[in-house]
Enzyme design. Structure first.
Site, mmCIF file in Angstrom:
data_model
loop_
_atom_site.group_PDB
_atom_site.id
_atom_site.type_symbol
_atom_site.label_atom_id
_atom_site.label_comp_id
_atom_site.label_asym_id
_atom_site.label_seq_id
_atom_site.Cartn_x
_atom_site.Cartn_y
_atom_site.Cartn_z
ATOM 1 N N GLY A 50 -3.457 16.272 51.224
ATOM 2 C CA GLY A 50 -2.980 14.915 51.499
ATOM 3 C C GLY A 50 -1.887 14.604 50.489
ATOM 4 O O GLY A 50 -2.072 14.812 49.281
ATOM 5 N N ALA A 51 -0.751 14.097 50.993
ATOM 6 C CA ALA A 51 0.443 13.989 50.150
ATOM 7 C C ALA A 51 0.228 13.233 48.834
ATOM 8 O O ALA A 51 0.537 13.766 47.750
ATOM 9 C CB ALA A 51 1.584 13.381 50.971
ATOM 10 N N ASP A 242 3.681 13.250 55.211
ATOM 11 C CA ASP A 242 3.928 14.118 54.052
ATOM 12 C C ASP A 242 5.340 13.975 53.523
ATOM 13 O O ASP A 242 5.607 14.266 52.355
ATOM 14 C CB ASP A 242 3.656 15.575 54.421
HETATM 15 O O1 MRU Z 1 -2.388 19.978 55.081
HETATM 16 P P1 MRU Z 1 -2.885 18.650 54.589
HETATM 17 O O2 MRU Z 1 -4.340 18.433 54.840
HETATM 18 O O3 MRU Z 1 -2.482 18.397 53.151
HETATM 19 O O4 MRU Z 1 -2.098 17.593 55.475
HETATM 20 C C1 MRU Z 1 -2.318 16.237 55.245
HETATM 21 C C2 MRU Z 1 -1.588 15.361 56.177
HETATM 22 O O5 MRU Z 1 -0.851 15.798 57.024
HETATM 23 C C3 MRU Z 1 -1.749 13.888 55.977
HETATM 24 O O6 MRU Z 1 -1.668 13.217 57.191
HETATM 25 C C4 MRU Z 1 -0.617 13.404 55.050
HETATM 26 O O7 MRU Z 1 -0.587 14.138 53.863
HETATM 27 C C5 MRU Z 1 -0.753 11.981 54.733
HETATM 28 S S1 MRU Z 1 -2.029 11.756 53.570
HETATM 29 C C6 MRU Z 1 -2.216 10.217 53.051
#
Ligand code: MRU
Length: 362
Positions: A50-51, A242
């Protein structure tokens, strides 16, 4: 009370405690991360993901790399901070919060050095900065939650993709924050959570997190999102991001673009909830966002069971781009950007105090 994704434990020296998200929902356990290579590994493996959570982890990762170096000559220490940042930056390519947090840490060390700080001053300045990034993320999540909750009505059914909740941030989440605030306000809501192939962040993490918070959640596979919209069951879509380009194109977990297309076809509002730290002001189009490709085995033998023939070719982009024209609004900590355009994005960035000098603005 939301699940605590990660925290700095102890003072100096200290370490990071984080939920091991690859084990959810079967096991809800924490791991200790004590070194920079361990942090890179935790980010790459998606133990933390998650970003915003990746950004906070990276900031704390810098502390892991330099916390014992207060006795170092200041110039050498700043050079080491740069090396540690470069190592952490290689963990994952798409979420811009990673680079945003590392740039803040690097800039803090350089500024304190230029101001005459010794090694001890630089190390304690970096501790302050990392904790400020952590607390800033928590405050930002709540603010976005309050702004987004105004768009949610009592009785609404919402749809979300991947996990953009507490477990993707240091606070109450991005896309899920408006849902938590709506619940606090006494609104009853229902949520469809897309499973989110291939790593199932929706099934494993969002379903777990919303059930834990007492929000009514129904799990669907990714291919069912258009169907439930066709059936008239969805009032609005809320997703995270992201990286967002300066023209409002949004990069998020693979499958988000399909959800946005389906939402447009069924007149369902499509909202993105993301802090300004997720906006990359240097990119004027989503086409320029680097898209991570993941290992084929995550598709052919996800979670240890082979589900595709040996030797089959695989293509596995982890993210996609939803063009700005499909987006009803982007909810940031400085407000809702309706039908985002480059001019509106730049206005929000300026209001958020982002320096756009050196960028050819609209
Ligand atoms: O591969 P991940 O699990 O890190 O991907 C996360 C996402 O795509 C989320 O939707 C994004 O980071 C937003 S988190 C607040």
């Amino acid at each position: 009370m939301h699940i605590e994704t990660l925290r700095w434990e102890g003072d100096r020296p200290g370490h990071v405690q984080m939920v091991e998200q690859t084990l959810l929902p079967l096991e809800h356990v924490e791991i200790a991360v004590r070194t920079v290579p361990e942090m890179v590994d935790a980010i790459y493996r998606l133990a933390v993901r998650g970003a915003p959570a990746i950004g906070v982890s990276a900031a704390y990762g810098v502390l892991l790399g330099i916390q014992e170096d207060a006795g170092m000559e200041a110039g050498a220490l700043v050079a080491k901070v740069g090396e540690v940042c470069d190592t952490l930056a290689a963990a994952r390519p798409t979420a811009v919060n990673l680079f945003w947090a590392l740039n803040r840490m690097r800039a803090k060390a350089e500024k304190d050095h230029a101001g005459g700080a010794n090694g001890e001053g630089i190390v304690s300045g970096l501790f302050e900065e990392a904790h400020a990034i952590f607390h800033g993320d928590r405050d930002t999540c709540r603010r976005m939650g309050e702004i987004g909750a105004e768009l949610i009505h009592d009785g609404d059914t919402l749809l979300t993709h991947c996990n953009a909740g507490a477990l993707a941030t240091a606070g109450m989440g991005t896309a899920l924050a408006p849902m938590y605030v709506a619940k606090e306000q006494g609104k009853t809501i229902h949520v469809f959570a897309d499973e989110t192939r291939p790593l199932l962040q929706g099934a494993r993490i969002t379903a777990f997190e919303l059930m834990h918070a007492g929000i009514d959640v129904t799990l669907i596979t990714d291919g069912m999102a258009a169907r439930v919209m066709f059936e008239g069951k969805v009032d609005a879509v809320f997703v995270g991001s992201d990286r967002i380009a300066r023209n409002g194109d949004v990069c998020n977990k693979i499958g988000t673009y399909s959800v946005a297309l389906a939402a447009q076809a069924h007149d369902v509002p499509f909202y993105v909830v993301a802090p300004l730290s997720t906006v990359d002001p240097s990119l004027d189009s989503g086409d320029l966002i680097p898209i991570e490709e993941r290992a084929p085995e995550e598709i052919t033998e996800g979670f240890g069971k082979r589900t595709a023939p040996e030797g089959v070719k695989v293509y596995s982009p982890a993210f996609d781009i939803t063009p700005a024209r499909l987006i009803t609004g982007i909810i940031t900590e400085v407000g809702l950007i309706e039908q985002p355009t480059m001019a509106k994005m730049e206005d929000a960035l300026r209001r958020g105090g982002v320096d756009l000098s050196g960028i050819e603005t609209a």
